[in-house]
Design a protein around this motif. Sequence first.
Motif, short mmCIF file in Angstrom:
data_model
loop_
_atom_site.label_atom_id
_atom_site.label_comp_id
_atom_site.label_asym_id
_atom_site.label_seq_id
_atom_site.Cartn_x
_atom_site.Cartn_y
_atom_site.Cartn_z
N ASN A 168 -19.67 -7.91 40.87
CA ASN A 168 -20.27 -8.86 39.94
C ASN A 168 -21.01 -8.14 38.82
O ASN A 168 -21.69 -7.14 39.05
CB ASN A 168 -21.23 -9.79 40.67
CG ASN A 168 -20.52 -10.66 41.68
OD1 ASN A 168 -19.44 -11.16 41.43
ND2 ASN A 168 -21.12 -10.83 42.84
N ASN B 144 -27.72 -9.86 46.32
CA ASN B 144 -26.28 -9.79 46.09
C ASN B 144 -25.84 -8.34 46.05
O ASN B 144 -26.00 -7.66 45.05
CB ASN B 144 -25.93 -10.50 44.77
CG ASN B 144 -24.44 -10.60 44.54
OD1 ASN B 144 -23.66 -9.91 45.17
ND2 ASN B 144 -24.05 -11.45 43.62
N TYR B 145 -25.26 -7.89 47.14
CA TYR B 145 -24.83 -6.50 47.25
C TYR B 145 -23.54 -6.22 46.46
O TYR B 145 -23.11 -5.09 46.36
CB TYR B 145 -24.63 -6.10 48.71
CG TYR B 145 -25.94 -6.04 49.46
CD1 TYR B 145 -26.85 -5.03 49.22
CD2 TYR B 145 -26.27 -7.01 50.40
CE1 TYR B 145 -28.05 -4.97 49.90
CE2 TYR B 145 -27.47 -6.97 51.08
CZ TYR B 145 -28.35 -5.95 50.83
OH TYR B 145 -29.55 -5.89 51.48
N ASP B 146 -22.93 -7.28 45.91
CA ASP B 146 -21.70 -7.11 45.14
C ASP B 146 -21.95 -6.85 43.66
O ASP B 146 -21.01 -6.68 42.91
CB ASP B 146 -20.81 -8.35 45.28
CG ASP B 146 -20.28 -8.50 46.70
OD1 ASP B 146 -20.17 -7.48 47.41
OD2 ASP B 146 -19.97 -9.64 47.10
N ILE B 147 -23.22 -6.84 43.23
CA ILE B 147 -23.51 -6.56 41.82
C ILE B 147 -23.26 -5.08 41.54
O ILE B 147 -23.77 -4.21 42.23
CB ILE B 147 -24.96 -6.93 41.47
CG1 ILE B 147 -25.16 -8.45 41.53
CG2 ILE B 147 -25.33 -6.42 40.06
CD1 ILE B 147 -26.59 -8.90 41.29
#
Length: 137
Positions: free
Chosen positions: A31, A76-79
Amino acid sequence: MIRLIVGNKGSGKTKTLIRMTNEAVAASSGNVVCLEKGLKLTYDISHKARLVDTDEYEVDSFDALFGFLAGLMAGNYDITHIFVDATLKIGGRDYEAFAGLVDRLLKLPAAAHVELVFTVSCDASELPERLGEYILK
């Protein structure tokens, strides 16, 4: 990683940030988030990036900005990328306080995995020397 796009008003900082944001969206498998004061970049930033107006969340100081950024990364670890436009309009024109924000962000575990890019509207010589290594040339 922290990078600073530094220059006086009208030097193309926001255009560089827009280009970098859209390139990150195209290349990232995670992200991409872009923070700004007011919603001026709505039509310039890819719809695949998360565009956030800091005014909506009352982010009005460097302490508030730190908490907001830390919360984003913790939640949010997907950033993979966070872009911040008009940093001094959000936090104030206190260059030492901005340097303190950078110092605090570097201590966060997520800072090793998230690229943080800030636009800073001033002359590079006005910033504390320790920020020199983060300025994009």
